[in-house]
Motif scaffolding. Structure first.
Motif, PDB file in Angstrom:
ATOM      1  N   LYS A 154      -6.116   2.753  -2.859  1.00 20.05           N
ATOM      2  CA  LYS A 154      -5.840   2.682  -1.309  1.00 20.05           C
ATOM      3  C   LYS A 154      -6.675   2.024  -0.496  1.00 20.05           C
ATOM      4  O   LYS A 154      -6.503   1.358   0.266  1.00 20.05           O
ATOM      5  CB  LYS A 154      -5.260   3.889  -1.044  1.00 20.05           C
ATOM      6  CG  LYS A 154      -4.799   4.110   0.390  1.00 20.05           C
ATOM      7  CD  LYS A 154      -4.011   5.631   0.598  1.00 20.05           C
ATOM      8  CE  LYS A 154      -3.491   5.718   1.661  1.00 20.05           C
ATOM      9  NZ  LYS A 154      -4.159   5.804   2.987  1.00 20.05           N
TER      10      LYS A 154
ATOM     11  N   GLU B 293      -6.712  -1.325   1.877  1.00 19.29           N
ATOM     12  CA  GLU B 293      -6.851  -1.086   3.128  1.00 19.29           C
ATOM     13  C   GLU B 293      -7.926  -2.104   3.891  1.00 19.29           C
ATOM     14  O   GLU B 293      -7.758  -2.366   4.983  1.00 19.29           O
ATOM     15  CB  GLU B 293      -7.134   0.464   3.664  1.00 19.29           C
ATOM     16  CG  GLU B 293      -5.840   1.392   3.547  1.00 19.29           C
ATOM     17  CD  GLU B 293      -6.307   2.838   3.777  1.00 19.29           C
ATOM     18  OE1 GLU B 293      -5.597   3.523   3.898  1.00 19.29           O
ATOM     19  OE2 GLU B 293      -7.691   2.969   3.772  1.00 19.29           O
TER      20      GLU B 293
ATOM     21  N   ILE C 162       0.767  -1.143  -0.084  1.00 21.55           N
ATOM     22  CA  ILE C 162       0.065  -0.049   0.068  1.00 21.55           C
ATOM     23  C   ILE C 162       0.982   1.353   0.058  1.00 21.55           C
ATOM     24  O   ILE C 162       0.517   2.315  -0.343  1.00 21.55           O
ATOM     25  CB  ILE C 162      -1.086  -0.016   1.188  1.00 21.55           C
ATOM     26  CG1 ILE C 162      -1.979   0.925   1.044  1.00 21.55           C
ATOM     27  CG2 ILE C 162      -0.211   0.161   2.528  1.00 21.55           C
ATOM     28  CD1 ILE C 162      -3.203   0.734   1.755  1.00 21.55           C
TER      29      ILE C 162
ATOM     30  N   TYR D 159      -6.341   6.937  -7.314  1.00 23.67           N
ATOM     31  CA  TYR D 159      -5.412   6.343  -6.092  1.00 23.67           C
ATOM     32  C   TYR D 159      -5.998   6.013  -4.701  1.00 23.67           C
ATOM     33  O   TYR D 159      -5.776   5.354  -4.101  1.00 23.67           O
ATOM     34  CB  TYR D 159      -4.356   7.417  -6.125  1.00 23.67           C
ATOM     35  CG  TYR D 159      -3.502   7.419  -4.860  1.00 23.67           C
ATOM     36  CD1 TYR D 159      -2.433   6.547  -4.753  1.00 23.67           C
ATOM     37  CD2 TYR D 159      -3.520   7.747  -3.404  1.00 23.67           C
ATOM     38  CE1 TYR D 159      -1.468   6.224  -4.003  1.00 23.67           C
ATOM     39  CE2 TYR D 159      -2.942   7.643  -2.468  1.00 23.67           C
ATOM     40  CZ  TYR D 159      -1.793   6.710  -2.525  1.00 23.67           C
ATOM     41  OH  TYR D 159      -0.831   6.615  -1.707  1.00 23.67           O
ATOM     42  N   HIS D 160      -7.152   6.928  -4.530  1.00 21.00           N
ATOM     43  CA  HIS D 160      -7.681   6.679  -3.187  1.00 21.00           C
ATOM     44  C   HIS D 160      -8.734   5.394  -3.310  1.00 21.00           C
ATOM     45  O   HIS D 160      -8.712   4.640  -2.331  1.00 21.00           O
ATOM     46  CB  HIS D 160      -8.454   7.808  -2.587  1.00 21.00           C
ATOM     47  CG  HIS D 160      -7.470   8.864  -2.085  1.00 21.00           C
ATOM     48  ND1 HIS D 160      -7.034   9.878  -2.775  1.00 21.00           N
ATOM     49  CD2 HIS D 160      -7.094   8.933  -0.969  1.00 21.00           C
ATOM     50  CE1 HIS D 160      -6.164  10.811  -1.987  1.00 21.00           C
ATOM     51  NE2 HIS D 160      -6.174  10.197  -0.693  1.00 21.00           N
TER      52      HIS D 160
ATOM     53  N   ILE E  19       2.126   1.800  -4.195  1.00 21.03           N
ATOM     54  CA  ILE E  19       1.378   1.394  -5.136  1.00 21.03           C
ATOM     55  C   ILE E  19       1.687   1.779  -6.853  1.00 21.03           C
ATOM     56  O   ILE E  19       1.214   1.133  -7.514  1.00 21.03           O
ATOM     57  CB  ILE E  19      -0.011   2.353  -4.829  1.00 21.03           C
ATOM     58  CG1 ILE E  19      -0.644   1.793  -3.630  1.00 21.03           C
ATOM     59  CG2 ILE E  19      -0.928   2.156  -5.935  1.00 21.03           C
ATOM     60  CD1 ILE E  19      -1.920   2.669  -3.166  1.00 21.03           C
TER      61      ILE E  19
END
Length: 475
Positions: free
Chosen positions: A452, A456, A268, A448-449, A271
Motif C-alpha cells: 500500500k 501510494e 490500491i 499489505y502495508h 490489492i
C-alpha cells in the motif's frame, strides 16, 4: 518558454532503454505545465510504418559532417499532444536498430549537427536545447564553435542530461576535424580530450550551460573515481551547474487499473486482485500454482552492471527459500545461460524468458510479490518505480536512483515500501531476500502495508517536470 528536446531514441517510435521512456514522458509532462517542448530524433527504418505514413515533410537542407555535405530532411508528426521532428537520412539511419555500428561516431556527429542546422529552418525557435547522453552531447560544442554568430542560435541555452556516464561516445582524435569540423585545439584537457581519445560526453559537459543526471544520489556518486568513469574530477568541479532530477513513470501508460496487458485489473483499493494475476502467470509459465509461494520478479538487462554476478553466486540459496523466480530480459550469455539452466532443473520454481516482451513485463510487475534489482550502479532505474506502481515490493541495492526512490521497511515503525542492502555483496543481498520472505510469510499485515505504501507513492513525472521547468527558467 520553448524547448527542443534532442534524443537518439523515443517511445513509441524506437526504444532500447530508459532514455526512450524519458524522451516520451518528460516532454509530455512539461507541456501539461505550459512549456512548449518539441522532440527531435532520427527517423530510423525500424519506426513502424503506421507512424511513418502520417509524417509530414516540412523542409530539407544540407548538413556538414566534417568535409562531407549530407542531405537532411525534417519530417513532422504530433503524437499524444507532443510535436516530433524526425531527422531523415537513409545513409545513416536506414538500418536495423539504433546503435552498435562501426560508424556510430559519424552517424551521431551528423545528428548533432543536424539538430542545430534544423533550428535555422524550422518555424520553431527554441530558448533551450535539451541534450541527452553522448549521442547529442556534442551539439553543445558545435553550437559554441560553429553557430555563435547566428541570429537563430546566439541566445540559445543548453542543458545536458546524463542518463548513464558509462557510455561516453569515445572516439579517436581524428574525429575532431574529420567529423566535427573542429580544430586541434579541442584536443585539450579543458575541452574534449579523454586520455588519448575524444569524449563527446565530456565536450557536452564542459560546453553545456546546465548539466543534470537522473537522480540526486547518482549526481554525487559520479564525482567519485568508482562511478565517475574518468570524469569524476571534472564533475566534482562543476557543482555550480550540476544537479540531479529523478526520472518518473508515465502514469497514463503504466496503470494497473487500466492496463490491458495484465490478467486482472486492480488498484490500491483492490490489492487482493494481485493474487489473481499471480495465479494466472504461474499457469502461463508452468510454475507451481500456489498463491502462498513468494514470487520474485526480474525484468532487466542481464549484465554485470545490473548485479547478476551477485545472483549467480547465491542462486541455489535463494531457491532454497521455497520461492519462485521469474526472469525476463536479455544480455550477457553467462547470465542468459544461468537462468536457462536453473529453469531446466527447477521448472516449477524458475521461469527464464530470455527475450523482451512488454506485455509479459507488465504481467510480471502485476503478479510478483517482490522485484529484485541488485545493481552495481543505477543512475535512476525504472524497474523499481514500475514495481511500486504495480504493488510489487522492491529489493534493491542502495545506489543511485534505487537509494533515492526505495525507503527500506522499518519493522518498529512500519515505515517504508521496500528492502535494501548497502554493500555489493552476494550474501548481504541473500540475507535481505531472506528477511523479505520472512516478512511476507509471517506478517501479512506488514506486507499489505508495504504494498500500500508503495502504491501510494507519486513517482509520476509531475514533480520532476516542475523541477526541469525551474531549471530552464534559471538559465
Amino acid at each position: 518558454m520553448k524547448v527542443l528536446f534532442a534524443a537518439s531514441e523515443c517511445y513509441p517510435f524506437l526504444k532500447t532503454g530508459g532514455l526512450g521512456d524519458v524522451a516520451y514522458a518528460l516532454p509530455k509532462a512539461l507541456r501539461k505545465i505550459g512549456v512548449d517542448v518539441r522532440v527531435i530524433m532520427p527517423k530510423y527504418s525500424d519506426i513502424n510504418y503506421d507512424f511513418k505514413s502520417k509524417m509530414k515533410h516540412i523542409t530539407h537542407f544540407d548538413v556538414w559532417v566534417g568535409w562531407r555535405r549530407q542531405y537532411c530532411g525534417i519530417e513532422y508528426l504530433e503524437y499524444d499532444g507532443v510535436p516530433f521532428y524526425f531527422v531523415d537520412n537513409e545513409y545513416y539511419f536506414k538500418r536495423p536498430g539504433a546503435y552498435g555500428y562501426y560508424d556510430d561516431g559519424e552517424r551521431f556527429s551528423y545528428f548533432s549537427r543536424a539538430i542545430l542546422e534544423a533550428i535555422s529552418h524550422l518555424d520553431f525557435k527554441p530558448d533551450i536545447l535539451h541534450l541527452n547522453d553522448w549521442h547529442t552531447a556534442v551539439s553543445a560544442v558545435l553550437l559554441k564553435h560553429h553557430y555563435w554568430q547566428s541570429d537563430f542560435h546566439k541566445n540559445l541555452k543548453t542543458v545536458l542530461t546524463i542518463h548513464n556516464l558509462k557510455f561516453q561516445g569515445v572516439f579517436g582524435r581524428e574525429v575532431l576535424g574529420d567529423l566535427l569540423g573542429l580544430d586541434d585545439g579541442y584536443f585539450a584537457e579543458d575541452k574534449m580530450k579523454y586520455y588519448n581519445a575524444v569524449s563527446f560526453m565530456k565536450g557536452g559537459i564542459i560546453y553545456s550551460d546546465k548539466v543534470t543526471t537522473v537522480s540526486p544520489t547518482y549526481t554525487e556518486e559520479v564525482k567519485t573515481p568508482f562511478y565517475g568513469e574518468g570524469l569524476h574530477g571534472l564533475l566534482a568541479g562543476i557543482s555550480y551547474k550540476f544537479t540531479g532530477i529523478l526520472n518518473g513513470v508515465d502514469y497514463d501508460v503504466y496503470n494497473p487499473a487500466t492496463d490491458r496487458s495484465i490478467y486482472v485489473k486492480y488498484d490500491i483499493n483492490s490489492i487482493e486482485n494481485k493474487k489473481k494475476n499471480k495465479l494466472s502467470l504461474q499457469r502461463e509459465l508452468n510454475l507451481e500454482v500456489n498463491e502462498n509461494i513468494p514470487m520474485i520478479g526480474i525484468v532487466s538487462r542481464l549484465t554485470d552492471q545490473k548485479g547478476f554476478d551477485l545472483v549467480a553466486n547465491v542462486i541455489e540459496e535463494i531457491l532454497r527459500q521455497d520461492v519462485q523466480l521469474v526472469v525476463l530480459g536479455t544480455g550477457q550469455y553467462v547470465y542468459e545461460d544461468l537462468f536457462r539452466y536453473y529453469a531446466s532443473i527447477y521448472p516449477s520454481k524458475v521461469s527464464a524468458n530470455i527475450c523482451f516482451n512488454d506485455g509479459l513485463a507488465r504481467k510480471i510487475y502485476a503478479a510478483s510479490d517482490m522485484f529484485l534489482m541488485p545493481s552495481l550502479f543505477e543512475p535512476c532505474g525504472i524497474g523499481q518505480l514500475l514495481a511500486l506502481r504495480y504493488g510489487s515490493v522492491p529489493i534493491v541495492r542502495e545506489t543511485g536512483g534505487l537509494k533515492d526512490t526505495v525507503k527500506p521497511y522499518n519493522q518498529f515503525t512500519g515505515e517504508g515500501w521496500g528492502f535494501s542492502f548497502r554493500n555489493y555483496n552476494s550474501h548481504e543481498m541473500l540475507n535481505i531476500i531472506k528477511y523479505a520472505v520472512s516478512v511476507y510469510r509471517n506478517n501479512k499485515n506488514a506486507w499489505y502495508h508495504l504494498i500500500k505504501h508503495g502504491m501510494e507513492r507519486d513517482n509520476s513525472w509531475n514533480n520532476s517536470a516542475k523541477l526541469y521547468k525551474g531549471l530552464y527558467e534559471g538559465i
